[in-house]
Scaffold this active site. Structure first.
Site, PDB file in Angstrom:
ATOM      1  N   ASP A 125      -0.714 -52.742 -32.243  1.00 31.97           N
ATOM      2  CA  ASP A 125      -2.026 -53.345 -32.466  1.00 31.97           C
ATOM      3  C   ASP A 125      -2.649 -52.744 -33.716  1.00 31.97           C
ATOM      4  O   ASP A 125      -1.949 -52.395 -34.661  1.00 31.97           O
ATOM      5  CB  ASP A 125      -2.899 -53.110 -31.222  1.00 31.97           C
ATOM      6  N   HIS A 176      -9.918 -53.567 -31.707  1.00 27.55           N
ATOM      7  CA  HIS A 176      -9.070 -54.344 -30.811  1.00 27.55           C
ATOM      8  C   HIS A 176      -8.026 -53.473 -30.106  1.00 27.55           C
ATOM      9  O   HIS A 176      -7.856 -53.543 -28.883  1.00 27.55           O
ATOM     10  CB  HIS A 176      -8.381 -55.458 -31.610  1.00 27.55           C
ATOM     11  N   LEU A 224      -8.051 -43.167 -19.200  1.00 29.99           N
ATOM     12  CA  LEU A 224      -7.953 -42.040 -18.279  1.00 29.99           C
ATOM     13  C   LEU A 224      -8.848 -42.205 -17.047  1.00 29.99           C
ATOM     14  O   LEU A 224      -9.936 -42.771 -17.129  1.00 29.99           O
ATOM     15  CB  LEU A 224      -8.347 -40.748 -19.000  1.00 29.99           C
ATOM     16  N   ASN A 270     -10.930 -40.093 -15.567  1.00 28.63           N
ATOM     17  CA  ASN A 270     -11.581 -38.793 -15.759  1.00 28.63           C
ATOM     18  C   ASN A 270     -13.067 -38.829 -15.465  1.00 28.63           C
ATOM     19  O   ASN A 270     -13.828 -37.969 -15.929  1.00 28.63           O
ATOM     20  CB  ASN A 270     -11.346 -38.314 -17.194  1.00 28.63           C
ATOM     21  N   VAL A 278     -14.635 -45.851 -18.576  1.00 25.73           N
ATOM     22  CA  VAL A 278     -13.798 -46.867 -17.949  1.00 25.73           C
ATOM     23  C   VAL A 278     -12.496 -46.228 -17.469  1.00 25.73           C
ATOM     24  O   VAL A 278     -12.182 -45.084 -17.823  1.00 25.73           O
ATOM     25  CB  VAL A 278     -13.478 -48.017 -18.932  1.00 25.73           C
ATOM     26  N   SER A 325      -5.459 -61.373 -25.228  1.00 23.24           N
ATOM     27  CA  SER A 325      -5.213 -59.993 -25.655  1.00 23.24           C
ATOM     28  C   SER A 325      -5.633 -59.006 -24.587  1.00 23.24           C
ATOM     29  O   SER A 325      -5.075 -57.906 -24.473  1.00 23.24           O
ATOM     30  CB  SER A 325      -5.986 -59.684 -26.942  1.00 23.24           C
TER      31      SER A 325
END
Length: 459
Positions: free
Chosen positions: A158, A191, A202, A204, A208, A352
């Protein structure tokens, strides 16, 4: 597109102008000996005898420049004066020549920054918001499984990945574009970081979480800072993944033209045991379930690539999603929350976004299989398709919506015909280890029990 002698002559006669790449990330371009004012053209040149040294000599003798040479493929990318293209095609040892076509992401890809997820100090990870899963992650059941992708490598081909994002860990990578040196695979577009977050952000407690949060992510920059690239750069990314034993090759990009060189690269990587996945494209669809509609980009149309279409949160096909006979799976693609550059988070849509969901589930399945490294690509692909959930009930979804729970309940050993079968209980499927079984598994056990009870009634 392979160039015939007639097409080459037409190109020369029309004075077709193709931009000069300059330096690539892997091979510095030599000074061009093209006549002053002569336009140049980027091409992929294939020898008819496998002797690349002689081929490169021919290119240089004609005033051309070798741009990229590959470890696993017997062709090169070059820049050649327009006026010498016919000479190149007719030279001894040249099998065929094709344009080095463009690939990339949709020009209108535009993520929406989420203000409620923006930290007061983006460089200080301790100020980032609490972790939240996207609706897509929950819809495919990836939040309910114990597998996390540990030990599985994913190449994100990417625009690069932000290496110091608080929600994403990048193990390494390579830059094959003209934007920066080979070791500069930073994402300055957004992107690639968004795609990477969907596949493997992750777990963590920040921002997200990805589909396979412990998978090892590699930033393979084959698209520049504008989101554009060439087939030769895509091929270089696949070549690098093969050289580094990257099991999963995720490509949220596409082009308009088919290419013999890309075909060769895809087939070689597949034969070496890598699983290649790509977005179907964002050219749209009629929404009528017609199997005759073909709007997919390339290389999603290649049979050795697992192609992914996108759906909305209400389980309908996304209006932007490309469709076609080569669609393999469906995945969430609309309003997906993930990481973006500058240590931010955004919502974005497209096939994508759908592709890395499937890539992540593939990593979960790969983790539960036996052994490490490339190899079980066909088995993993079969598991993903056999256990998919029919949602649209049309050919537009391929096998259906990717289902992490069902996929992890499948037995990679399969039946005698090689078809994956469902596991048995918490300890069944892909090596057990307390994996959550699928609804399909439960139904199978229930039916088996009922049949045994009926047989008992009749002695």
């Amino acid at each position: 597109m392979t160039l015939s002698r007639r097409q080459l002559l037409q190109g020369v006669g029309a004075g077709v102008s193709v931009g000069v790449l300059g330096n690539t990330a892997s091979t510095p371009a030599a000074a061009s000996t093209a006549p002053s004012g002569d336009d140049t053209r980027r091409v992929l040149v294939h020898p008819d005898n496998g002797l690349l040294g002689g081929l490169i000599d021919v290119i240089e003798q004609l005033g051309g420049t070798k741009l990229l040479e590959f470890e696993h493929f017997e062709f090169v990318a070059a820049e050649v004066p327009e006026s010498r293209l016919d000479d190149l095609l007719g030279a001894s040892g040249i099998a065929h020549v094709e344009d080095d076509e463009e690939t990339g992401i949709p020009d209108d890809w535009s993520p929406d920054l989420l203000e409620f997820l923006l930290p007061p100090d983006r460089s200080d990870c301790s100020t980032h918001p609490d972790e939240q899963a996207s609706w897509g992650l929950e819809r495919i059941g990836a939040d309910e499984v114990e597998a996390d992708g540990s030990g599985v490598d994913i190449g994100i081909l990417d625009t690069g990945i932000q290496t110091d994002h608080c929600s994403v860990s990048v193990a390494g990578g390579r830059n094959f574009t003209a934007d920066g040196l080979a070791g500069d695979y930073e994402d300055r577009h957004g992107h690639g970081t968004h795609v990477a977050g969907i596949a493997g952000a992750l777990e963590n407690d920040l921002g997200v979480v990805g589909t396979a949060p412990e998978a090892t992510l590699h930033a393979v920059k084959v698209l520049d800072d504008e989101g554009r690239g060439r087939y030769s750069e895509l091929i270089a990314g696949i070549d690098w993944c093969m050289s580094n034993d990257i099991e999963l090759i995720s490509m949220s990009l596409g082009g308009e033209e088919e290419s013999r060189a890309v075909d060769d690269a895809v087939e070689a990587a597949h034969d070496a045991g890598h699983l290649l996945l790509t977005a179907a494209g964002n050219a749209g669809n009629a929404g009528d379930g017609a199997c005759s509609e073909e709007t997919m980009s390339y290389p999603a149309t290649h049979e050795k690539v697992l192609a992914v279409a996108a759906m909305d949160e209400d389980d309908t096909l996304a209006s932007y999603s490309s469709v076609g006979e080569a669609i393999d799976l469906l995945a969430p693609g609309t309003d997906i929350v993930s990481s973006v550059v500058d240590n931010e988070y955004a919502e974005a849509s497209g096939t994508s976004m759908a592709c890395p969901f499937v890539t992540g589930v593939a990593a979960l399945v790969w983790e539960n299989g036996e052994g490490n490294g490339p190899g079980p690509n066909e088995t993993v692909r079969e598991v993903l398709t056999v256990t998919a959930e029919p949602v649209l009930e049309t050919c537009e979804e391929g096998a259906g919506l990717v289902d992490a729970r069902a996929a992890l309940g499948a037995d990679m050993a399969g039946d005698s015909d090689g078809t994956p079968r469902s596991g048995s209980g918490q300890d069944g499927g892909l090596g057990g280890g307390g994996r959550i079984g699928s609804a399909l598994e439960w139904v199978s056990d229930a039916v088996t029990g009922l049949l045994e009870w009926i047989r008992g009634l009749f002695g």
